[in-house]
Design an enzyme around this catalytic site. Structure first.
Site, PDB file in Angstrom:
ATOM      1  N   TRP A   1       0.858  -1.191   0.000  1.00 17.95           N
ATOM      2  CA  TRP A   1       0.000   0.000   0.000  1.00 17.95           C
ATOM      3  C   TRP A   1       0.892   1.239   0.000  1.00 17.95           C
ATOM      4  O   TRP A   1       1.828   1.327   0.802  1.00 17.95           O
ATOM      5  CB  TRP A   1      -0.915   0.072   1.230  1.00 17.95           C
ATOM      6  CG  TRP A   1      -1.637   1.393   1.257  1.00 17.95           C
ATOM      7  CD1 TRP A   1      -2.655   1.773   0.433  1.00 17.95           C
ATOM      8  CD2 TRP A   1      -1.342   2.526   2.091  1.00 17.95           C
ATOM      9  NE1 TRP A   1      -3.016   3.081   0.709  1.00 17.95           N
ATOM     10  CE2 TRP A   1      -2.222   3.563   1.714  1.00 17.95           C
ATOM     11  CE3 TRP A   1      -0.409   2.765   3.105  1.00 17.95           C
ATOM     12  CZ2 TRP A   1      -2.208   4.820   2.324  1.00 17.95           C
ATOM     13  CZ3 TRP A   1      -0.385   4.027   3.713  1.00 17.95           C
ATOM     14  CH2 TRP A   1      -1.294   5.033   3.325  1.00 17.95           C
TER      15      TRP A   1
ATOM     16  N   GLU B   1      -2.982  -2.778  -2.777  1.00 19.46           N
ATOM     17  CA  GLU B   1      -4.181  -2.284  -2.084  1.00 19.46           C
ATOM     18  C   GLU B   1      -4.647  -0.944  -2.636  1.00 19.46           C
ATOM     19  O   GLU B   1      -3.911   0.042  -2.624  1.00 19.46           O
ATOM     20  CB  GLU B   1      -3.871  -2.136  -0.580  1.00 19.46           C
ATOM     21  CG  GLU B   1      -5.057  -1.637   0.229  1.00 19.46           C
ATOM     22  CD  GLU B   1      -4.776  -1.605   1.730  1.00 19.46           C
ATOM     23  OE1 GLU B   1      -3.632  -1.893   2.143  1.00 19.46           O
ATOM     24  OE2 GLU B   1      -5.709  -1.254   2.487  1.00 19.46           O
TER      25      GLU B   1
ATOM     26  N   LYS C   1      -7.252   2.479  -2.943  1.00 18.80           N
ATOM     27  CA  LYS C   1      -7.857   3.435  -2.017  1.00 18.80           C
ATOM     28  C   LYS C   1      -8.512   4.544  -2.830  1.00 18.80           C
ATOM     29  O   LYS C   1      -8.054   4.863  -3.929  1.00 18.80           O
ATOM     30  CB  LYS C   1      -6.749   3.992  -1.116  1.00 18.80           C
ATOM     31  CG  LYS C   1      -7.240   4.772   0.082  1.00 18.80           C
ATOM     32  CD  LYS C   1      -6.150   4.880   1.158  1.00 18.80           C
ATOM     33  CE  LYS C   1      -6.638   5.717   2.318  1.00 18.80           C
ATOM     34  NZ  LYS C   1      -5.768   5.638   3.491  1.00 18.80           N
TER      35      LYS C   1
ATOM     36  N   ASP D   1      -9.767  -2.821   0.945  1.00 25.18           N
ATOM     37  CA  ASP D   1      -9.928  -2.445   2.352  1.00 25.18           C
ATOM     38  C   ASP D   1     -11.340  -1.875   2.488  1.00 25.18           C
ATOM     39  O   ASP D   1     -11.756  -1.017   1.700  1.00 25.18           O
ATOM     40  CB  ASP D   1      -8.864  -1.401   2.713  1.00 25.18           C
ATOM     41  CG  ASP D   1      -8.891  -0.996   4.170  1.00 25.18           C
ATOM     42  OD1 ASP D   1      -9.965  -0.589   4.643  1.00 25.18           O
ATOM     43  OD2 ASP D   1      -7.846  -1.045   4.830  1.00 25.18           O
TER      44      ASP D   1
ATOM     45  N   HIS E   1     -11.903   1.892   2.110  1.00 24.71           N
ATOM     46  CA  HIS E   1     -11.267   2.627   1.015  1.00 24.71           C
ATOM     47  C   HIS E   1     -12.199   2.941  -0.145  1.00 24.71           C
ATOM     48  O   HIS E   1     -11.792   2.960  -1.304  1.00 24.71           O
ATOM     49  CB  HIS E   1     -10.055   1.844   0.503  1.00 24.71           C
ATOM     50  CG  HIS E   1      -8.916   1.855   1.467  1.00 24.71           C
ATOM     51  ND1 HIS E   1      -7.647   1.428   1.142  1.00 24.71           N
ATOM     52  CD2 HIS E   1      -8.854   2.274   2.744  1.00 24.71           C
ATOM     53  CE1 HIS E   1      -6.864   1.560   2.191  1.00 24.71           C
ATOM     54  NE2 HIS E   1      -7.565   2.069   3.177  1.00 24.71           N
TER      55      HIS E   1
ATOM     56  N   HIS F   1      -9.015  -6.331   3.662  1.00 28.23           N
ATOM     57  CA  HIS F   1      -8.665  -5.668   4.917  1.00 28.23           C
ATOM     58  C   HIS F   1      -9.977  -5.354   5.632  1.00 28.23           C
ATOM     59  O   HIS F   1     -10.731  -4.483   5.189  1.00 28.23           O
ATOM     60  CB  HIS F   1      -7.885  -4.378   4.662  1.00 28.23           C
ATOM     61  CG  HIS F   1      -6.413  -4.599   4.594  1.00 28.23           C
ATOM     62  ND1 HIS F   1      -5.501  -3.571   4.548  1.00 28.23           N
ATOM     63  CD2 HIS F   1      -5.681  -5.748   4.613  1.00 28.23           C
ATOM     64  CE1 HIS F   1      -4.287  -4.086   4.516  1.00 28.23           C
ATOM     65  NE2 HIS F   1      -4.369  -5.401   4.542  1.00 28.23           N
TER      66      HIS F   1
ATOM     67  N   ASP G   1     -12.394   7.064   6.028  1.00 29.07           N
ATOM     68  CA  ASP G   1     -11.574   5.870   6.273  1.00 29.07           C
ATOM     69  C   ASP G   1     -10.977   5.958   7.678  1.00 29.07           C
ATOM     70  O   ASP G   1      -9.785   6.145   7.854  1.00 29.07           O
ATOM     71  CB  ASP G   1     -10.469   5.837   5.203  1.00 29.07           C
ATOM     72  CG  ASP G   1      -9.534   4.660   5.384  1.00 29.07           C
ATOM     73  OD1 ASP G   1      -9.989   3.610   5.847  1.00 29.07           O
ATOM     74  OD2 ASP G   1      -8.341   4.802   5.055  1.00 29.07           O
TER      75      ASP G   1
ATOM     76  N   ASP H   1     -10.820   3.796  10.198  1.00 29.21           N
ATOM     77  CA  ASP H   1     -10.161   2.638  10.817  1.00 29.21           C
ATOM     78  C   ASP H   1     -10.630   2.371  12.243  1.00 29.21           C
ATOM     79  O   ASP H   1      -9.823   2.085  13.132  1.00 29.21           O
ATOM     80  CB  ASP H   1      -8.634   2.797  10.771  1.00 29.21           C
ATOM     81  CG  ASP H   1      -8.104   2.758   9.351  1.00 29.21           C
ATOM     82  OD1 ASP H   1      -8.103   1.670   8.757  1.00 29.21           O
ATOM     83  OD2 ASP H   1      -7.711   3.817   8.830  1.00 29.21           O
TER      84      ASP H   1
ATOM     85  N   ASP I   1      -7.464  -4.540   9.700  1.00 26.32           N
ATOM     86  CA  ASP I   1      -6.755  -3.272   9.534  1.00 26.32           C
ATOM     87  C   ASP I   1      -7.542  -2.154  10.211  1.00 26.32           C
ATOM     88  O   ASP I   1      -8.395  -1.520   9.592  1.00 26.32           O
ATOM     89  CB  ASP I   1      -6.548  -2.966   8.037  1.00 26.32           C
ATOM     90  CG  ASP I   1      -5.665  -1.742   7.837  1.00 26.32           C
ATOM     91  OD1 ASP I   1      -5.099  -1.245   8.832  1.00 26.32           O
ATOM     92  OD2 ASP I   1      -5.542  -1.275   6.683  1.00 26.32           O
TER      93      ASP I   1
HETATM   94  C1  RNT Z   1      -3.977   2.515   4.574  1.00 26.69           C
HETATM   95  C2  RNT Z   1      -4.132   1.077   4.265  1.00 26.69           C
HETATM   96  C3  RNT Z   1      -3.049   0.188   4.794  1.00 26.69           C
HETATM   97  C4  RNT Z   1      -2.604   0.550   6.181  1.00 26.69           C
HETATM   98  C5  RNT Z   1      -1.631  -0.436   6.790  1.00 26.69           C
HETATM   99  C6  RNT Z   1      -0.975   0.118   7.991  1.00 26.69           C
HETATM  100  O1  RNT Z   1      -5.067   3.256   4.225  1.00 26.69           O
HETATM  101  O2  RNT Z   1      -5.374   0.631   4.715  1.00 26.69           O
HETATM  102  O3  RNT Z   1      -3.449  -1.125   4.690  1.00 26.69           O
HETATM  103  O4  RNT Z   1      -3.686   0.710   7.049  1.00 26.69           O
HETATM  104  O5  RNT Z   1      -0.753  -0.872   5.847  1.00 26.69           O
HETATM  105 ZN    ZN Z   2      -5.754  -1.469   4.594  1.00 25.95          ZN
END
Ligand code: RNT
Ligand code: ZN
Length: 467
Positions: free
Chosen positions: A235, A274, A276, A307, A310, A334, A342, A344, A374
C-alpha cells in the site's frame, strides 16, 4: 416561552383566538431518567459454565439442523479460516524505527492516547500473545517493515534484511503461527511530499523500489521459516490533496515501479496491491485507485486487496466480490470499519462485515480470500480493541456459515421471494450466539464477553506499568 396570536384580524375560529402555548425550552424541564446503571454487584461479563454452554448449544444445534445446517461443521470451518492480525493496533502505527527527527505519518492517523502503547518488539509480542490467548481459531500476524528490530542502529528502508525480523520469525515459529508482511511506504522523509513509487524524482522512486524489493526478500525468508507462503501487501499513500494537473504521469510511473519491484521471483512471497479512493492529504486523487490496482493485479497475476474503508463513505464491498472473483484468482480483504471516512475504527459485528462473509460463503469462495484486519484505535484499551475486532470478524464468518444457503437460493430460484426474505430475516433470531460460545469452548478461550476480565488484569499488571 409565550406565543401569542393576537393579530385581531376578525377571525372567529376558536383555534385562532389569542392563546398561550407552553413550549419546552431545553433545560427548563428536566426529564427524569430511569436509573440505568446496574447495581455494583452485577457482573456484565459473566462466564457461563461449560454445562450451560453445552445445554444451550444442544438447542441451537437442533434449531439449525431443522434448516439443514450442520453447526458442528460450521464451527470447524469457521475456526479454520486464518485471520491475519495486524500488529499496528498495538502501537498506533508508530513503528520501532531508529530515526533522527520526526517524520510525517504519511496519511495514517490513530487518534487517542490511551495508556499502554507497545514501544518495542518485546512489548508488542507480549501484547499479541495476550490477544491470541483470547481468540479462537487460526491466527496469523501481519507485520510492517518499520517494525524491524535493528538493535538500536538506524537501518534505512532499502537496506532492511530478513535478520531484522529474526525475532519475529522465531516468535512466530515457537507459537506455530505464520507471518504476513507489508513494506512501509510512509512515515519517512522520502515520502514527505506524498509520493513514493510514483514519484517524479527517479532517485526517490528507485529508493522505494529498492525498499519493496528488500521487503519481498524478507517475506520470502518468512515463508521459508514458516514453511508456507507469506502474503506481502503493498500500500502506498501516493496522491494529491487537490486537483492534480497530471493524473497520468504518476500512474504510468507506478506501473513501472511495481514491475521493477515485483520482477524477482521469490519462493513463498505472494504479492498484493491495495487500492484506495481518498486519504488524509490525498483527498482528490489517489494514484493506486480501485480500477488501477484491479487491472494491474489481473494483468500481472498478483492479488488485489480491498480495504473496507477505502471506498465512498456509503459504498460497501460485498457486492464487488462476486464480480471481482469472476476474474481474480484471489483477493485480500482488509477488514476495517469506516465511520464517515476511512477512520479505521475497531471492527464490530455489523451488517457490512457479515455481508462480506455471506457473499463468500454463498459463492463458495471463502478459500479464495485472505482475511486480514486493519484498524487502529488509540482511544481504548488496545488489547480489547484487537479482541473485539478479531472476534467480530470470526463471528461474521461463523454467522455466514450458519446460513441455509441452498435453501434460500432454492426459494429465490422458485420465485418465492417473500419467503426468501422472511427466512433471511428469520436467521437474525436464530441462536447463533450459543454456537459461537461452543466454538470458543472447543477452542479453549472464554465465551461471550468473559474475556474482558483477562484484559483488565493485563491492563493492571502490564499496560499500566508502561510509562
Ligand atoms: C492505509 C491502508 C493500509 C494501512 C496499513 C498500515 O489506508 O489501509 O493497509 O492501514 O498498511
Ligand atoms: Zn488497509
Amino acid at each position: 416561552m409565550l406565543i401569542s396570536n393576537a393579530d385581531g384580524g376578525g377571525c372567529s375560529s376558536a383555534w385562532l383566538e389569542p392563546q398561550t402555548v407552553d413550549l419546552v425550552v431545553a433545560g427548563s424541564n428536566p426529564v427524569s431518567h430511569p436509573k440505568l446503571d446496574p447495581p455494583m454487584n452485577v457482573n456484565l461479563f459473566p462466564r457461563p459454565s461449560d454445562k450451560e454452554i453445552e445445554h444451550l448449544y444442544q438447542h441451537a444445534r437442533d434449531a439449525y439442523a431443522q434448516l439443514g445446517v450442520d453447526t458442528d461443521r460450521a464451527i470447524e470451518q469457521a475456526r479454520a479460516v486464518p485471520i491475519s492480525l495486524h500488529c499496528w493496533q498495538a502501537d498506533d502505527v508508530v513503528g520501532f524505527e531508529v530515526r533522527e527527527g520526526a517524520v510525517d505519518s504519511g496519511g495514517l492517523k490513530a487518534t487517542g492516547n490511551y495508556p499502554g502503547r507497545a514501544r518495542n518488539g518485546d512489548e508488542m509480542r507480549q501484547d499479541l500473545d495476550q490477544v491470541m490467548a483470547l481468540l479462537p481459531g487460526v491466527q496469523r500476524v501481519n507485520l510492517h517493515a518499520f517494525y524491524a528490530e535493528t538493535d538500536g542502529k538506524p537501518v534505512n528502508r532499502d537496506a532492511l534484511e530478513p535478520r531484522h525480523f529474526q525475532r519475529w520469525m522465531d516468535w512466530a515459529k515457537a507459537r506455530g503461527i505464520s507471518l504476513d508482511f507489508n513494506p512501509t511506504f510512509f512515515a519517512h522523509p522520502k515520502a514527505a511530499d506524498g509520493f513514493t513509487l510514483s514519484h517524479p524524482d527517479t532517485g526517490i522512486r528507485h529508493f522505494w523500489v529498492r525498499h519493496g524489493q528488500a521487503c519481498r526478500r524478507i517475506a520470502s525468508a518468512m515463508a521459508a521459516s514458516q514453511g508456507s507462503p507469506c502474503l506481502i501487501n503493498h500500500w502506498i499513500p501516493d496522491g494529491a490533496k487537490d486537483h492534480p494537473a497530471d493524473r497520468w504521469g504518476p500512474r504510468a510511473r507506478l506501473i513501472q515501479s511495481l514491475d521493477e519491484m515485483l520482477a524477482e521471483k521469490l519462493p513463498g512471497c505472494v504479492d498484493s496491491v491495495e487500492s484506495k479512493l481518498f486519504g488524509i492529504g490525498s483527498e482528490d486523487y489517489v494514484v493506486g485507485s480501485f480500477e488501477f490496482y484491479s487491472h494491474y493485479a489481473l494483468s500481472r497475476g498478483v492479488v488485489f486487496c480491498l480495504d473496507m474503508g477505502h471506498f465512498h463513505p456509503t459504498e460497501t464491498i460485498h457486492d464487488k466480490l462476486s464480480a471481482l472473483l469472476q476474474f481474480h484468482k484471489r483477493l485480500l480483504v482488509h477488514v476495517s470499519r469506516p465511520i464517515r471516512w476511512d477512520s479505521d475504527h475497531v471492527v464490530i459485528f455489523n451488517d457490512d462485515v457479515r455481508a462480506v462473509f455471506q457473499e463468500l460463503v454463498r459463492g463458495n469462495a471463502l478459500d479464495r480470500v485472505t482475511v486480514a484486519l486493519d484498524f487502529f484505535d488509540a482511544s481504548i484499551n488496545r488489547i480489547a480493541a484487537y479482541v473485539i475486532g478479531a472476534r467480530a470478524t470470526r463471528q461474521a464468518i461463523l454467522y455466514a456459515l450458519l446460513e441455509p444457503v441452498n435453501g434460500i437460493q432454492d426459494l429465490e430460484k422458485a420465485g418465492r421471494l417473500a419467503q426468501k426474505l422472511a427466512r433471511m430475516e428469520g436467521m437474525k433470531q436464530m441462536p447463533w450466539g450459543a454456537v459461537w460460545d461452543m466454538l470458543c469452548l472447543r477452542s479453549g478461550v472464554p465465551p461471550g464477553v468473559a474475556w474482558v476480565s483477562a484484559v483488565e488484569s493485563y491492563e493492571r499488571e502490564v499496560l499500566a506499568k508502561r510509562r
